[in-house]
Design a protein around this motif. Structure first.
Motif, PDB file in Angstrom:
ATOM      1  N   MET A   1      20.706   3.621  -0.089  1.00 39.72           N
ATOM      2  CA  MET A   1      20.595   3.189   1.306  1.00 39.72           C
ATOM      3  C   MET A   1      19.216   3.493   1.869  1.00 39.72           C
ATOM      4  N   HIS A   2      18.693   4.688   1.506  1.00 42.72           N
ATOM      5  CA  HIS A   2      17.364   5.064   1.978  1.00 42.72           C
ATOM      6  C   HIS A   2      16.310   4.084   1.463  1.00 42.72           C
ATOM      7  N   LEU A   3      16.390   3.739   0.201  1.00 42.80           N
ATOM      8  CA  LEU A   3      15.409   2.824  -0.383  1.00 42.80           C
ATOM      9  C   LEU A   3      15.539   1.427   0.215  1.00 42.80           C
ATOM     10  N   ALA A   4      16.773   0.979   0.403  1.00 44.07           N
ATOM     11  CA  ALA A   4      16.973  -0.337   1.014  1.00 44.07           C
ATOM     12  C   ALA A   4      16.432  -0.358   2.433  1.00 44.07           C
ATOM     13  N   ASP A   5      16.633   0.717   3.148  1.00 47.93           N
ATOM     14  CA  ASP A   5      16.118   0.809   4.512  1.00 47.93           C
ATOM     15  C   ASP A   5      14.602   0.781   4.520  1.00 47.93           C
ATOM     16  N   ARG A   6      13.970   1.583   3.653  1.00 46.75           N
ATOM     17  CA  ARG A   6      12.508   1.613   3.595  1.00 46.75           C
ATOM     18  C   ARG A   6      11.931   0.253   3.218  1.00 46.75           C
ATOM     19  N   SER A   7      12.664  -0.493   2.411  1.00 47.93           N
ATOM     20  CA  SER A   7      12.180  -1.805   1.973  1.00 47.93           C
ATOM     21  C   SER A   7      12.437  -2.908   2.996  1.00 47.93           C
ATOM     22  N   GLY A   8      13.193  -2.592   4.051  1.00 48.14           N
ATOM     23  CA  GLY A   8      13.450  -3.576   5.097  1.00 48.14           C
ATOM     24  C   GLY A   8      14.680  -4.432   4.887  1.00 48.14           C
ATOM     25  N   VAL A   9      15.517  -4.061   3.910  1.00 46.76           N
ATOM     26  CA  VAL A   9      16.677  -4.897   3.578  1.00 46.76           C
ATOM     27  C   VAL A   9      17.639  -5.003   4.754  1.00 46.76           C
ATOM     28  N   PHE A  10      17.976  -3.907   5.376  1.00 44.62           N
ATOM     29  CA  PHE A  10      19.004  -3.943   6.420  1.00 44.62           C
ATOM     30  C   PHE A  10      18.510  -4.674   7.668  1.00 44.62           C
ATOM     31  N   THR A  11      17.273  -4.461   8.034  1.00 39.20           N
ATOM     32  CA  THR A  11      16.734  -5.176   9.193  1.00 39.20           C
ATOM     33  C   THR A  11      16.681  -6.670   8.912  1.00 39.20           C
ATOM     34  N   TYR A  12      16.285  -7.023   7.694  1.00 39.70           N
ATOM     35  CA  TYR A  12      16.235  -8.441   7.341  1.00 39.70           C
ATOM     36  C   TYR A  12      17.620  -9.068   7.410  1.00 39.70           C
ATOM     37  N   LEU A  13      18.627  -8.402   6.834  1.00 41.45           N
ATOM     38  CA  LEU A  13      19.972  -8.971   6.836  1.00 41.45           C
ATOM     39  C   LEU A  13      20.599  -8.972   8.229  1.00 41.45           C
ATOM     40  N   ALA A  14      20.160  -8.077   9.094  1.00 40.06           N
ATOM     41  CA  ALA A  14      20.648  -8.118  10.477  1.00 40.06           C
ATOM     42  C   ALA A  14      20.249  -9.423  11.142  1.00 40.06           C
ATOM     43  N   ASP A  15      19.123  -9.986  10.728  1.00 39.12           N
ATOM     44  CA  ASP A  15      18.624 -11.239  11.312  1.00 39.12           C
ATOM     45  C   ASP A  15      18.904 -12.461  10.444  1.00 39.12           C
ATOM     46  N   ASN A  16      19.264 -12.237   9.169  1.00 37.02           N
ATOM     47  CA  ASN A  16      19.397 -13.367   8.237  1.00 37.02           C
ATOM     48  C   ASN A  16      20.628 -13.196   7.356  1.00 37.02           C
ATOM     49  N   ALA A  17      21.797 -13.189   7.967  1.00 38.06           N
ATOM     50  CA  ALA A  17      23.035 -13.040   7.205  1.00 38.06           C
ATOM     51  C   ALA A  17      23.208 -14.226   6.263  1.00 38.06           C
ATOM     52  N   GLY A  18      23.767 -13.970   5.081  1.00 42.11           N
ATOM     53  CA  GLY A  18      24.024 -15.026   4.124  1.00 42.11           C
ATOM     54  C   GLY A  18      22.839 -15.349   3.237  1.00 42.11           C
ATOM     55  N   ALA A  19      21.924 -14.417   3.062  1.00 45.51           N
ATOM     56  CA  ALA A  19      20.741 -14.641   2.235  1.00 45.51           C
ATOM     57  C   ALA A  19      21.015 -14.236   0.787  1.00 45.51           C
ATOM     58  N   THR A  20      20.428 -14.956  -0.144  1.00 45.91           N
ATOM     59  CA  THR A  20      20.538 -14.613  -1.559  1.00 45.91           C
ATOM     60  C   THR A  20      19.513 -13.546  -1.926  1.00 45.91           C
ATOM     61  N   THR A  21      19.692 -12.970  -3.105  1.00 46.01           N
ATOM     62  CA  THR A  21      18.729 -11.976  -3.580  1.00 46.01           C
ATOM     63  C   THR A  21      17.332 -12.572  -3.644  1.00 46.01           C
ATOM     64  N   ALA A  22      17.228 -13.789  -4.155  1.00 47.75           N
ATOM     65  CA  ALA A  22      15.915 -14.421  -4.285  1.00 47.75           C
ATOM     66  C   ALA A  22      15.250 -14.592  -2.923  1.00 47.75           C
ATOM     67  N   LYS A  23      16.022 -15.002  -1.937  1.00 47.46           N
ATOM     68  CA  LYS A  23      15.452 -15.201  -0.605  1.00 47.46           C
ATOM     69  C   LYS A  23      15.012 -13.872   0.011  1.00 47.46           C
ATOM     70  N   ILE A  24      15.852 -12.842  -0.155  1.00 46.23           N
ATOM     71  CA  ILE A  24      15.507 -11.524   0.397  1.00 46.23           C
ATOM     72  C   ILE A  24      14.263 -10.980  -0.299  1.00 46.23           C
ATOM     73  N   ALA A  25      14.232 -11.075  -1.634  1.00 51.00           N
ATOM     74  CA  ALA A  25      13.089 -10.572  -2.391  1.00 51.00           C
ATOM     75  C   ALA A  25      11.802 -11.289  -1.990  1.00 51.00           C
ATOM     76  N   GLY A  26      11.889 -12.606  -1.787  1.00 53.35           N
ATOM     77  CA  GLY A  26      10.708 -13.362  -1.375  1.00 53.35           C
ATOM     78  C   GLY A  26      10.215 -12.941  -0.004  1.00 53.35           C
ATOM     79  N   ALA A  27      11.150 -12.751   0.908  1.00 57.11           N
ATOM     80  CA  ALA A  27      10.765 -12.388   2.271  1.00 57.11           C
ATOM     81  C   ALA A  27      10.172 -10.985   2.336  1.00 57.11           C
ATOM     82  N   LEU A  28      10.714 -10.074   1.525  1.00 53.83           N
ATOM     83  CA  LEU A  28      10.285  -8.673   1.589  1.00 53.83           C
ATOM     84  C   LEU A  28       9.222  -8.334   0.547  1.00 53.83           C
ATOM     85  N   GLU A  29       8.892  -9.318  -0.306  1.00 55.57           N
ATOM     86  CA  GLU A  29       7.889  -9.126  -1.355  1.00 55.57           C
ATOM     87  C   GLU A  29       8.257  -7.956  -2.269  1.00 55.57           C
ATOM     88  N   THR A  30       9.517  -7.988  -2.739  1.00 58.91           N
ATOM     89  CA  THR A  30      10.000  -6.982  -3.670  1.00 58.91           C
ATOM     90  C   THR A  30      10.381  -7.637  -4.988  1.00 58.91           C
TER      91      THR A  30
END
Length: 315
Positions: free
Chosen positions: A1-30
């Motif tokens: 959870m700490h790593l996901a938070d630091r990477s911006g995963v939770f904030t991103y999903l709060a604004d972009n529900a229903g995103a795939t791994t590829a979309k999240i990775a692209g947006a967060l550059e991970t």
């Protein structure tokens, strides 16, 4: 959870529900493969929901605690645990064998460690804010401060309870009494909440210095840091600082009277063992400490959260 938070995963999903791994990775550059494995763990923990098509969203009810823009966001406290506490859990075996006092004999005092540098100080104060600010609105209402004019917030850190009280009671003024290192952070809080000189700071050491005078003296997550004798000394100082007719407020997690729970209090009681010299107590234990210090008409007021209020009056 700490790593996901630091990477911006939770904030991103709060604004972009229903995103795939590829979309999240692209947006967060991970890295997509690493992120996918991390997201699968979070979904298995029911922190995230995952559809059959591999789309992710925050699970119901978790956003207030995981989105750093929310007032109940808690992962800053997790950052403190990982940065300051987790590496000390290995000491538990030594505590079992030799006792805490013997093992810690050569270590600095608890708050010398927590305030050892700017990074550690800010991390600790952020954690305390996130643990306290949201429930402090409820605690300030339970305290009924409408007739108070001067609040003294002992060990008040960056001011979560003071701010909640000042926002609720326009005629109130508050002085946070804490170690001098805290002063700049409290000034930031006063500016952020536009409180001006209603929120003041007095630097000192509550073991050596008298407390500022007020008609309400508050201890929020302070007495649980110390043993019974130290708590008695602090409460006697509070009695001396409290004007006749005033009150002391003690805000703490509480064990059930049989000490069988709650679980969160029991876990925190173990975690804080590495950083402080105190413990969590039952309501009866706190009431006894208040009465020994001279306070009367002592009472317990429970909140809907983990932090509760005990009140004692100076006649």
């Amino acid at each position: 959870m700490h790593l996901a938070d630091r990477s911006g995963v939770f904030t991103y999903l709060a604004d972009n529900a229903g995103a795939t791994t590829a979309k999240i990775a692209g947006a967060l550059e991970t890295d997509e493969e690493t992120l996918d494995r991390l997201l699968l763990v979070l979904a298995s923990l029911n922190v995230l929901d995952r559809t059959a098509g591999g789309q992710y969203a925050l699970a119901d009810g978790v956003r207030p605690y995981l989105d750093r823009r929310e007032p109940r966001y808690l992962l800053g406290f997790v950052d403190h645990l990982l940065g300051s506490t987790a590496d000390r859990f290995g000491q538990l075996a030594a505590y079992l064998e030799r006792g805490k006092n013997a093992v810690d004999a050569d270590l600095p005092a608890p708050f010398a460690t927590l305030y050892r540098d700017e990074e550690s100080t800010r991390r600790f104060l952020t954690a305390m804010w996130q643990l306290s600010f949201h429930v402090s609105h409820e605690l300030a209402a339970l305290a009924d401060l409408g007739h108070a004019r001067r609040l003294v917030d002992v060990g008040g850190a960056s001011g979560p309870f003071s701010v909640a009280a000042l926002l609720a009671y326009p005629r109130l003024r508050s002085t946070v009494f804490d170690l001098p290192q805290v002063g700049p952070y409290l000034a930031e809080t006063a500016r952020e909440h536009r409180l001006g000189d209603r929120l003041g700071f007095s630097g000192g050491d509550f073991f050596r210095d008298p407390l500022p005078e007020g008609d309400c003296v508050a201890f929020g997550y302070i007495l649980s840091d110390w043993d019974d004798e130290t708590c008695s000394q602090l409460l006697r100082k509070a009695y001396d600082a409290c004007r006749p007719g005033g009150r002391v407020l003690v805000m703490e997690r509480l064990f059930d009277e049989d000490r069988q729970g709650p679980l969160a209090t029991a876990v925190m009681n173990l975690s804080m063992y590495f950083e402080t010299q105190g413990r969590h107590r039952t309501p009866a234990e706190y009431l006894s400490l208040l009465e020994r210090a001279g306070f009367t008409r002592c009472a317990v007021h429970r909140s809907t959260a983990d932090k509760h209020l005990l009140v004692g009056r100076r006649d």
